[in-house]
Design a protein around this motif. Structure first.
Motif, PDB file in Angstrom:
ATOM      1  N   THR A 658     -40.827 -17.814  26.956  1.00  9.86           N
ATOM      2  CA  THR A 658     -40.380 -18.498  25.852  1.00  9.86           C
ATOM      3  C   THR A 658     -40.468 -17.788  24.659  1.00  9.86           C
ATOM      4  O   THR A 658     -40.011 -18.088  23.594  1.00  9.86           O
ATOM      5  N   GLY A 659     -41.033 -16.565  24.710  1.00  6.59           N
ATOM      6  CA  GLY A 659     -40.941 -15.723  23.608  1.00  6.59           C
ATOM      7  C   GLY A 659     -42.208 -15.901  22.727  1.00  6.59           C
ATOM      8  O   GLY A 659     -42.552 -15.293  21.671  1.00  6.59           O
ATOM      9  N   VAL A 660     -43.024 -16.955  23.191  1.00 11.33           N
ATOM     10  CA  VAL A 660     -44.213 -17.510  21.974  1.00 11.33           C
ATOM     11  C   VAL A 660     -45.090 -16.099  22.189  1.00 11.33           C
ATOM     12  O   VAL A 660     -45.783 -15.872  23.210  1.00 11.33           O
ATOM     13  N   PRO A 778     -40.094 -11.905  10.884  1.00 15.03           N
ATOM     14  CA  PRO A 778     -41.140 -12.291  11.671  1.00 15.03           C
ATOM     15  C   PRO A 778     -40.806 -12.192  13.217  1.00 15.03           C
ATOM     16  O   PRO A 778     -39.631 -12.349  13.649  1.00 15.03           O
ATOM     17  N   THR A 780     -40.395 -13.854  15.889  1.00 13.74           N
ATOM     18  CA  THR A 780     -39.935 -15.176  16.157  1.00 13.74           C
ATOM     19  C   THR A 780     -39.849 -15.083  17.936  1.00 13.74           C
ATOM     20  O   THR A 780     -39.500 -14.115  18.629  1.00 13.74           O
ATOM     21  N   PRO A 781     -40.135 -16.205  18.354  1.00 10.98           N
ATOM     22  CA  PRO A 781     -39.896 -16.462  19.974  1.00 10.98           C
ATOM     23  C   PRO A 781     -38.485 -15.907  20.218  1.00 10.98           C
ATOM     24  O   PRO A 781     -38.338 -15.229  21.233  1.00 10.98           O
ATOM     25  N   GLU A 782     -37.493 -16.361  19.382  1.00  9.89           N
ATOM     26  CA  GLU A 782     -35.968 -15.675  19.807  1.00  9.89           C
ATOM     27  C   GLU A 782     -36.002 -14.201  19.627  1.00  9.89           C
ATOM     28  O   GLU A 782     -35.270 -13.874  20.550  1.00  9.89           O
ATOM     29  N   LEU A 785     -37.254 -12.936  22.504  1.00  7.77           N
ATOM     30  CA  LEU A 785     -36.407 -12.880  24.051  1.00  7.77           C
ATOM     31  C   LEU A 785     -35.250 -11.951  23.657  1.00  7.77           C
ATOM     32  O   LEU A 785     -34.858 -11.605  24.676  1.00  7.77           O
ATOM     33  N   ARG A 786     -34.706 -11.795  22.669  1.00  6.67           N
ATOM     34  CA  ARG A 786     -33.564 -10.990  22.507  1.00  6.67           C
ATOM     35  C   ARG A 786     -33.879  -9.630  22.769  1.00  6.67           C
ATOM     36  O   ARG A 786     -33.111  -8.794  23.387  1.00  6.67           O
ATOM     37  N   THR A 790     -33.414 -11.471  27.402  1.00  4.04           N
ATOM     38  CA  THR A 790     -33.260 -12.796  28.241  1.00  4.04           C
ATOM     39  C   THR A 790     -31.872 -13.338  27.649  1.00  4.04           C
ATOM     40  O   THR A 790     -31.565 -14.111  28.139  1.00  4.04           O
ATOM     41  N   ILE A 791     -31.960 -13.456  26.178  1.00  2.12           N
ATOM     42  CA  ILE A 791     -30.894 -14.031  25.564  1.00  2.12           C
ATOM     43  C   ILE A 791     -29.866 -12.813  24.876  1.00  2.12           C
ATOM     44  O   ILE A 791     -30.421 -12.205  24.295  1.00  2.12           O
TER      45      ILE A 791
END
Lengths: 793, 166, 277
Positions: A658-660, A778, A780-782, A785-786, A790-791
């Protein structure tokens, strides 16, 4: 007389002890008095119609419908206020080349950011003023908008202030040694980009001011949530053409500042101007949307940086190219060039290396103005430095602690001057690192990390050493021409009952100024802290001082209080010696009693001395000085700033699906010199860390390409809440500054300075086995993942 | 406007144990009513859209956001603010613990934080640190970093469990 | 900012509320818990409303089992839903959902009917209702009618409730003895609106999967459900990607939300598997 700080059992030993804050009791009972709690007779409320466009010419303003709203008293435009209020220009002479156009309290014919005040509506209630403000019709002619920092200087980018020639507000290049040569010959060179997001302070109490103008007395009184009452006195007097002595700024309880409330805001000056025009009290309380669009922003930096190391991990060179967009104006009177300047001053701070180059480029754009916010520039400089050091360590396969130990200034090296030409009087990087290792049990944590990895859990440990600039001298602002006081004063007075009132030029924003001062005064006079009453935040009453900024309260205000208390003690003892027919040097004051210094035998309580001095002065010798009131001021002279140091560590887990990021624990070892109140220092550190963690994980102001602020609410601009924050272990090393007797340096910004870098390094430590790295805050989860790939779309 | 809708509403309620009758504007939220009309300035308006928790007060026995309840809706309600809770010494131990632990700095969030903390302890006498953090997550504090607040609440929970003053 | 309401009236009962709505010249707004409406009013996103306060109407509150359905009155507060043993037994998805909704003080006032009528696509309850196959009960000037939840959510903040109608209750089928219900979501901070969330229900008749924060309305992912029924998890994840069209905003991009939805689906399926054993 000197204080034997090494002896905790000395008489009146309040410095160094945890003593409760005298002003906390009222706050837990809801008996604080913040500006919005104050109601004055005939008080009116002002609401501002603000520009909804980032850059536009104001064609016309129609207030007819608004004037008809019940309760509306007056409506003002920019030109109306320009008749009574002169504009300001926020430059400082020592920041060579800094430029900024004149700024008025309200836009005259052009608005240059979303949120700039354009029309002021004054009504009997805030609600009525808002109803009317909604009916004011401003016709705008849109102008080209500049939002991107990195292209602000491109030739095809419009120039926001054509009279200034370009969008460059300030640029500074600092070069030491031969960076290019060092890079060319290095074992490893790592180059990367960093990005820190635009932040704002989110004080729980919004900006607040209530100004009364009494034309009969020619007196202006401003009840103001501010960090710098005397500075505001000067500003209001200067721009509203009132003698400085006829402006009184009162700063009662303040609901959080963090630097946000040390600046001059156009709407606050406008409120004062309106009060002067209307000859009645006018209150302005920013609402939350206004807070997001008009409180200063900060930390919007993009950086490309390189580090060169040899095979043994020795830092050979650091090269930093820093860019920041500050909005359309430099903010008065501290200017908006300081943050970039600090990045230049602070990068590489803990390390002994030879070749350093740093450039900052500060550009104008059509966004909310930025200025100094807690730990000005530090979180950026520490992220750059510590990020680079960790990457270098990884590149040569060295433990991140080891590479730091090989490069930090030796604890016995001081005084030294850094490659950035900062002068350090005495720091303790190695002792602090040793203490951190012990507190966090570094080896055990590494073992836990390895064990977790076997279970598919991605945990990381991040270290961040840092320096912090505190106790500023006039080198910060005064030499640039700003009437911002670096000195501070304290008046200490004994009343007939033997209690003491201390009036200080530093202010209380919740950090514990009053407790700190009460301890110092208690110890220096010889009474218990509960017999000391502290008065701050009233320009008509307190000695002239700078207020609260740059972690100066304890180091400068505290030293002034120590000297004043010491002087009062001597005054009291002179009277006591006369009364007791004793040698003044043989007497002491302990716990509110005159005692024999050698035996400790009580001779006379202070309230008896007070009774004689104030009511039976006839019994004292003629000519005996009997001024039981003393004032002392203090200014640092030996060093421009008292640097502190410390090191932080973060332990966290990254959910790679999730990237959290989950923060597991945080540590900080900090050296702020003499600790006056351990609990207050620890809580300053903790609070500061969490503000830094906010920057690392959550906080980011978003704008679109038209300069519209996209997340101007507390629901959308995320600050740390309790659930996500870790417990924090705080440790100390004490290296008192030799410049003052107290030896105190500042502690208010250390937490914020180091926390983001520690988190960044911990995340990257967790992600390194996966080949990923993040440098844009920050995290961030995104973004995580980048980084992991992952995305990608 | 029809006869049945009013832009000023008569309300009768109890505030801190005292009867209050007032006529309030339809859109006025309860915090403005308490602060502006009743001079109860302990609870604070900070975000006015229910996020920050600085306006948390007790209505009919429950912690609520004062900014998300209209004064008109408080007709007949039993409202307690920090002033009343202080006067009747209901949360003295929490207040003392906050002072002793320095679980407040600027104090602006503190009245709301205390009401939220008491709300938790009234439902869960022995909350874990995680439960305390979770429950207080609706209340922003920008100064302390929260740990001291969690410590203070945890301490009071333990103290009450041992029969300490409540 | 300060709210600017057009007027306020307190309804004594549903009939009275309907009358008030009828007389509001289209300006009527139902005020229940107020946790979304008052916030919007305070930000002046909504001005001039004629507020019909239904919060005192006792008949709209409460939780009952009627036949094979669990009925929850519109004014039942989140905190009551979260602590109710009937809900825990017959619709545990709702019990799970409550802990994710905002914070305690909000849950003390917010109502389930308000959450459904507000139709925030990022909220938990609308998606729960969708996954549970709820029926929404509304009352209007001409009597009451039932709306299948699949027909209820029309757009952002828009439902099938007609002007002049009031949402009075929702009802859901009682969970079967072997039924499993799970909710998975990821939010930036505890209590924040989710970046994405899934509600997964497994019944004898098959799976029901709804998602929130991935579009303008909560989404019932029917193709994904069919794949799950077929025991094809990878096929379900693939199908999910075609069934949602998430928004990008300042918190996350559409791509992130799409990815997160697939992660949450896998987690939900794994948890349901755990519940089987």
């Amino acid at each position: 007389m000197t204080i034997n700080f090494g002896n905790p059992d000395r008489p009146n030993s309040y410095i160094g002890k945890t003593v409760p804050r005298p002003n906390a009791g009222k706050l837990v009972q809801g008996r604080g008095r913040y500006v919005d709690d104050i109601v004055l007779p005939r008080m009116a409320h002002v609401v501002f119609v603000r520009s909804q466009l980032a850059h536009a010419r104001i064609v016309s303003i129609d207030t007819e419908e608004a004037r008809a709203v019940k309760g509306v008293l007056r409506i003002f435009t920019g030109p109306d206020l320009a008749e009574v209020c002169t504009p300001w220009v926020a430059v400082l002479e020592h920041l060579k080349g800094l430029k900024s156009p004149p700024e008025h309290p309200m836009a005259i014919d052009r608005a240059v950011w979303v949120g700039e005040p354009v029309v002021a509506v004054v009504a009997t209630t805030r609600a009525a003023a808002e109803d009317a403000a909604a009916l004011v019709d401003v016709d705008y002619d849109p102008l080209p908008v500049v939002t991107d920092t990195m292209t602000a200087l491109d030739t095809d980018t419009p120039v926001i202030h054509p009279e200034l020639g370009d969008n460059l507000a300030f640029r500074r290049l600092h070069e030491e040694g031969t960076v290019d040569d060092a890079m060319a010959g290095a074992h490893k060179v790592i180059t990367t980009r960093f990005r820190t997001a635009r932040h704002t302070g989110v004080t729980l109490e919004p900006r607040s001011i209530l100004v009364d103008w009494n034309p009969a007395e020619g007196q202006m009184t401003a009840y103001h949530a501010t960090q710098a009452p005397h500075m505001m006195q000067t500003v209001l007097a200067t721009h509203l053409d009132i003698p400085e002595g006829r402006v009184r700024v009162i700063c009662g309880d303040v609901g959080g500042s963090y630097g946000i409330k040390v600046h001059v805001y156009p709407d606050e000056v406008a409120t004062a101007a309106i009060a002067k025009i209307m000859s009645r009290p006018v209150k302005f309380i920013a609402d939350r949307l206004e807070s997001f669009t008009t409180d200063i922003h900060a930390r919007d930096h993009e950086i490309e940086a390189s580090i060169a190391v040899d095979a043994g991990g020795k830092i050979l060179a650091i090269d930093v190219d820093d860019w920041t967009g500050i909005g359309p104006y430099s903010v008065y009177p501290r200017t908006s060039a300081i943050e970039g300047n600090q990045v230049v001053n602070l990068c590489g701070g803990p390390y002994d290396f030879a070749n350093y180059r740093a450039r900052t480029s500060v550009v104008f754009q059509n966004k909310t103005p930025t200025c100094q916010y807690r730990a000005v520039g530090h979180p950026i400089a520490v992220a750059i430095t510590e990020g680079l050091v960790d990457m270098a360590a990884a590149a040569i396969g060295m433990d991140p602690v080891e590479i730091r130990r090989r490069n930090m200034f030796a604890d016995d090296a001081y005084p030294v001057t850094s490659p950035a030409k900062m002068r350090f009087e005495g720091l303790s990087h190695h002792a602090s690192m040793d203490k951190l290792m012990e507190l966090m049990d570094y080896d055990a944590l590494r073992a836990d990390q390895a064990e977790a990895r076997k279970r598919g859990k991605h945990r990381g440990i991040g270290i961040a050493s840092f320096i912090e600039l505190t106790n500023p001298s006039p080198f910060m602002y005064g030499i640039g021409g700003a009437r911002i006081s670096a000195q501070d004063g304290c008046t200490v007075r004994m009343d007939p009952d033997g209690s003491v009132v201390a009036l200080s030029g530093v202010t209380e924003q919740g950090q514990g100024t009053e407790a700190m001062l009460s301890q110092i005064v208690a110890e220096s006079v010889g009474i218990t802290p509960d017999k000391v009453r502290i008065i701050t935040g009233d320009t008509q009453v307190t000695p002239y001082g700078g207020g609260t900024w740059a972690s100066r309260g304890a180091g400068i205000g505290g030293e002034a209080a120590l000297k004043a208390g010491r002087a009062l003690r001597e005054s009291i003892l002179e009277v006591a010696a006369a009364m007791l027919q004793a040698d003044q040097g043989a007497l002491d004051i302990r716990d509110g009693e005159i005692v024999d210094a050698d035996s400790g035998v009580a001779r006379m309580p202070l309230h008896e001395l007070g009774r004689i001095v104030y009511f039976r002065g006839d019994t004292l010798p003629k000519g005996l000085p009997r001024e039981l009131v003393q004032t002392r001021h203090y200014i640092t002279m030996d060093y421009p700033f008292a640097f502190t140091n410390g090191v932080q560590a973060s332990y966290l887990e990254v959910d790679t699906d999730t990237g959290v990021v989950t923060l597991l624990k945080h540590w900080c070892v900090e050296d702020c010199g003499r600790i006056i109140n351990p609990q207050l220092v620890d809580e300053q550190i903790r609070g500061g860390i969490v503000q830094g963690l906010g920057g690392a994980l959550f906080e980011e102001i978003h704008y679109d390409e038209e300069g519209q602020l996209l997340n101007g609410s507390m629901a959308d601009y995320l600050v740390p809440m309790a659930a996500e924050m870790p417990d924090m272990i705080i440790g100390h090393v004490e290296t008192p500054t030799k410049e003052s007797e107290l030896g105190a340096k500042g502690a208010g910004e250390a937490g914020t300075a180091g926390a983001p870098a520690a988190v960044m390094n911990a995340i990257n430590d967790a992600l390194r086995p996966l080949g990923a790295q993040v440098t844009e805050m920050p995290f961030t989860p995104e973004r995580i993942l980048r980084a992991l790939g992952t995305i990608t779309d | 406007m029809t006869d049945m809708f009013r832009d000023k509403i008569d309300i009768s309620l109890s505030v801190n144990g005292e009867p209050v009758e007032a006529r309030v504007p339809a859109g006025q939220h309860l915090i403005d009513f308490l602060r502006l009309d009743q001079s109860l300035t302990g609870a604070h308006a900070s975000c006015e859209h229910g996020v920050c928790g600085a306006c948390t007060i007790r209505v009919d026995g429950q912690a609520v956001r004062g900014c998300l309840m209209l004064a008109a809706q408080a007709d007949g309600a039993d409202v307690w603010t920090i002033e009343g809770l202080t006067d009747r010494a209901e949360i003295t131990d929490l207040q003392d613990a906050f002072v002793a632990r320095n679980a407040l700095q600027c104090g602006f969030c503190t009245p709301g934080m205390l009401v939220a903390a008491e709300d938790l302890l009234s439902r869960n006498s022995q909350p874990s640190r995680e439960e305390i953090r979770e429950h207080l997550s609706g209340n922003y504090c920008r100064c302390t970093g929260y740990e001291a607040i969690v410590d203070a609440v945890e301490l009071v929970a333990r103290s009450r469990a041992k029969g300490g003053t409540a | 900012m300060k709210a600017s309401a057009g007027g306020y009236a307190r309804a004594q009962d549903v009939r009275h509320a309907l009358d008030l709505l009828a007389q509001s010249d289209g300006q009527g707004r139902i005020l229940a818990g107020g946790q979304s409406l008052v916030a919007a009013m305070n930000m002046r996103l909504s001005t001039g409303d004629m507020l019909v306060d239904i919060s005192r109407i006792a008949e709209l509150s409460g939780i009952t089992v009627a036949g094979d359905r669990l009925r929850i009155g519109a004014l039942t507060r989140h905190v009551e839903v979260g602590g109710d043993p009937l809900v825990a037994e017959h619709a545990p998805l709702l019990t799970q959902a409550v802990q994710f909704i905002a914070h305690a003080a909000i849950r003390n006032r917010g109502t389930i009917g308000g959450a459904l009528a507000h139709a925030d696509p990022a909220a938990e309850f609308p998606a729960c209702a969708l996954a549970l196959g709820a029926t929404i009960h509304v009352q209007g000037p001409d009597g009451s009618r039932d709306i299948a939840v699949e027909d209820f959510f029309e757009d952002v903040f828009t439902t099938a409730i007609e002007d002049g109608e009031i949402l009075t209750a929702l009802s859901v089928p009682l969970a079967e003895p072997t039924e499993a219900q799970v909710l998975e979501e990821v939010a930036r901070r505890s209590g924040d609106y989710a970046l994405a969330g899934v509600c997964l229900v497994r019944r004898a008749s098959g799976h029901r999967l709804s998602l929130f924060s991935v579009g303008s309305v909560p989404v019932l992912a029917t193709a994904t459900m069919a794949a799950l029924d077929a025991g094809d998890l990878d096929g379900a994840v693939a199908a999910l990607a075609t069934e949602i069209d998430p928004p990008s905003d300042t918190q996350a991009s559409a791509a992130y939300r799409r990815h997160l939805a697939s992660v949450l689906l896998r987690r939900a399926v794994a948890r349901i598997g755990d519940q089987r054993t």
